[in-house]
Design a protein around this motif. Structure first.
Motif, PDB file in Angstrom:
ATOM      1  N   MET A  99       0.905  -1.241  -0.017  1.00  0.00           N
ATOM      2  CA  MET A  99      -0.048   0.063   0.023  1.00  0.00           C
ATOM      3  C   MET A  99       0.811   1.410   0.023  1.00  0.00           C
ATOM      4  O   MET A  99       1.819   1.486   0.600  1.00  0.00           O
ATOM      5  N   ASP A 126      -4.611   5.105  -6.441  1.00  0.00           N
ATOM      6  CA  ASP A 126      -4.362   3.675  -6.874  1.00  0.00           C
ATOM      7  C   ASP A 126      -4.157   2.487  -5.823  1.00  0.00           C
ATOM      8  O   ASP A 126      -3.973   1.633  -6.131  1.00  0.00           O
ATOM      9  N   THR A 127      -4.843   2.994  -4.567  1.00  0.00           N
ATOM     10  CA  THR A 127      -4.675   2.138  -3.608  1.00  0.00           C
ATOM     11  C   THR A 127      -5.725   1.354  -3.114  1.00  0.00           C
ATOM     12  O   THR A 127      -6.900   1.964  -3.348  1.00  0.00           O
ATOM     13  N   ASP A 128      -5.908   0.082  -2.387  1.00  0.00           N
ATOM     14  CA  ASP A 128      -7.059  -0.458  -1.775  1.00  0.00           C
ATOM     15  C   ASP A 128      -7.176  -0.420  -0.589  1.00  0.00           C
ATOM     16  O   ASP A 128      -8.114  -0.937   0.092  1.00  0.00           O
ATOM     17  N   HIS A 129      -6.158   0.232   0.026  1.00  0.00           N
ATOM     18  CA  HIS A 129      -6.182   0.413   1.368  1.00  0.00           C
ATOM     19  C   HIS A 129      -5.658   1.837   2.054  1.00  0.00           C
ATOM     20  O   HIS A 129      -5.344   2.568   1.236  1.00  0.00           O
ATOM     21  N   ALA A 189      -9.463  -1.496   4.612  1.00  0.00           N
ATOM     22  CA  ALA A 189      -9.471  -1.869   3.256  1.00  0.00           C
ATOM     23  C   ALA A 189     -10.704  -0.860   2.644  1.00  0.00           C
ATOM     24  O   ALA A 189     -11.570  -0.969   3.290  1.00  0.00           O
ATOM     25  N   VAL A 190     -10.612  -0.776   1.547  1.00  0.00           N
ATOM     26  CA  VAL A 190     -11.617  -0.337   0.625  1.00  0.00           C
ATOM     27  C   VAL A 190     -12.869  -1.145   0.643  1.00  0.00           C
ATOM     28  O   VAL A 190     -12.525  -2.436   0.179  1.00  0.00           O
ATOM     29  N   GLY A 191     -14.115  -0.705   0.953  1.00  0.00           N
ATOM     30  CA  GLY A 191     -15.018  -1.747   1.088  1.00  0.00           C
ATOM     31  C   GLY A 191     -15.144  -2.327   2.563  1.00  0.00           C
ATOM     32  O   GLY A 191     -16.624  -2.968   2.918  1.00  0.00           O
ATOM     33  N   GLY A 198     -14.352   2.221   4.619  1.00  0.00           N
ATOM     34  CA  GLY A 198     -14.244   1.356   3.508  1.00  0.00           C
ATOM     35  C   GLY A 198     -15.646   1.369   2.624  1.00  0.00           C
ATOM     36  O   GLY A 198     -15.435   1.481   1.430  1.00  0.00           O
ATOM     37  N   LEU A 212     -16.143   2.905  -1.114  1.00  0.00           N
ATOM     38  CA  LEU A 212     -16.322   1.922  -2.373  1.00  0.00           C
ATOM     39  C   LEU A 212     -17.849   2.643  -2.875  1.00  0.00           C
ATOM     40  O   LEU A 212     -17.694   2.445  -4.061  1.00  0.00           O
ATOM     41  N   ARG A 250     -12.687  12.930  -2.337  1.00  0.00           N
ATOM     42  CA  ARG A 250     -12.348  12.406  -3.857  1.00  0.00           C
ATOM     43  C   ARG A 250     -11.673  13.619  -4.662  1.00  0.00           C
ATOM     44  O   ARG A 250     -12.532  14.560  -4.551  1.00  0.00           O
ATOM     45  N   ARG A 286      -7.367  10.482  -2.748  1.00  0.00           N
ATOM     46  CA  ARG A 286      -8.859  10.322  -1.948  1.00  0.00           C
ATOM     47  C   ARG A 286      -8.449  10.029  -0.470  1.00  0.00           C
ATOM     48  O   ARG A 286      -7.334   9.464   0.025  1.00  0.00           O
TER      49      ARG A 286
END
Length: 303
Positions: free
Chosen positions: A1, A38-41, A61-63, A68, A72, A110, A116
């Protein structure tokens, strides 16, 4: 990350935002973070009003969880009682219980092609946040998004200037490569005047960056300006204009009268075909661009 690398100004803006959200929403605590696009955490690294260290550096984590889910869905979400709420994962209940959080909301941050993040607000008792409260929080968050977008736009302009001033392009080619440099400098002509103005209204490190880059560009441009008949004194005066000096400041620095400065600028504008100071600087850059473009076909001499 990869966590977002915040400038000092961005970090200060985010911290101030958390205080503003806490005030307008009337919550016990606020926490937040920004991260790379571009990260998901993300990692919670800004906290206001907390009583424990349970949320600090929490990796989300995204979601997952409330924040999260907000990220999402790209919209605010809230729960009346976090640890007993449906519709969210409960990966982070231990940290939430440690801080005694019950009601909470999360609002995503965002910025197109930029960082973000998420802002959370929470109470230590059950509660349902009304639309008015969420709307007030959204207004504050949108202001941060605008600031971040403007900062990104300024940074893109600085990158253009770095390339034209002899740095390295994003694709790894040297900015001094004549083929790349001419194209880049043509784009720079349109924003150089704007940057001179921005430099006069910006404080801190960015002001210094802009000043230094504009100085390097204009100094290079003025070396070719002699080809259109500018005198050494005229080039010297234009150089000071590019650095933001007034007529009086130029006169004092060069040891000449203010009327002499005015006369020199009038002459330079006539020679370069412009009618104001900002355009004068841009015209010098444009002249340099034309010289660079025709040099490969004329043995280094403008036709």
């Amino acid at each position: 990350m990869r966590q977002a690398a915040l400038t000092a100004a961005q970090s200060s803006s985010l911290t101030m935002l958390l205080h503003d959200v806490r005030r307008v929403a009337g919550v016990d605590l606020t926490v937040g973070t920004l991260m790379a696009a571009d990260t998901d955490h993300f990692v919670i690294d800004r906290l206001v009003g907390v009583t424990t260290e349970g949320l600090r550096n929490l990796r989300v984590a995204v979601g997952a969880g409330l924040g999260g889910k907000a990220m999402l869905l790209a919209k605010p979400v809230q729960v009346q009682d976090y640890c007993h709420a449906g519709g969210i994962t409960h990966d982070y209940d231990a940290a939430v219980r440690r801080e005694q959080i019950r009601a909470a909301f999360a609002v995503p941050v965002r910025v197109p092609q930029g960082p973000r993040g998420v802002i959370w607000g929470a109470l230590r008792h059950e509660h349902v946040f009304g639309d008015r409260v969420i709307g007030d929080v959204m207004t504050v968050v949108r202001a941060l998004e605008r600031d971040l977008a403007e900062d990104l736009a300024l940074n893109r302009r600085l990158e253009y200037l770095r390339a034209a001033a002899g740095g390295t392009r994003g694709d790894g080619r040297a900015a001094g490569d004549p083929v790349a440099s001419v194209a880049e400098r043509r784009r720079l002509v349109g924003i150089c005047s704007e940057l001179v103005h921005i430099a006069s209204t910006t404080d801190g490190h960015q002001r210094q960056q802009i000043d230094a880059l504009v100085r390097r560009l204009t100094d290079e441009a003025l070396g070719d300006a002699a080809r259109v008949g500018l005198t050494a004194r005229e080039r010297e005066v234009i150089g000071e204009v590019a650095h933001g000096a007034t007529n009086q400041e130029i006169a004092a620095k060069l040891g000449i009268g203010a009327e002499t400065v005015k006369s020199s600028l009038t002459s330079s504008m006539r020679k370069l075909g412009v009618s104001n100071r900002a355009a004068l600087v841009a015209a010098a850059l444009c002249q340099e661009t034309r010289c660079a473009a025709c040099a490969p076909h004329s043995g280094g001499t403008c036709r």
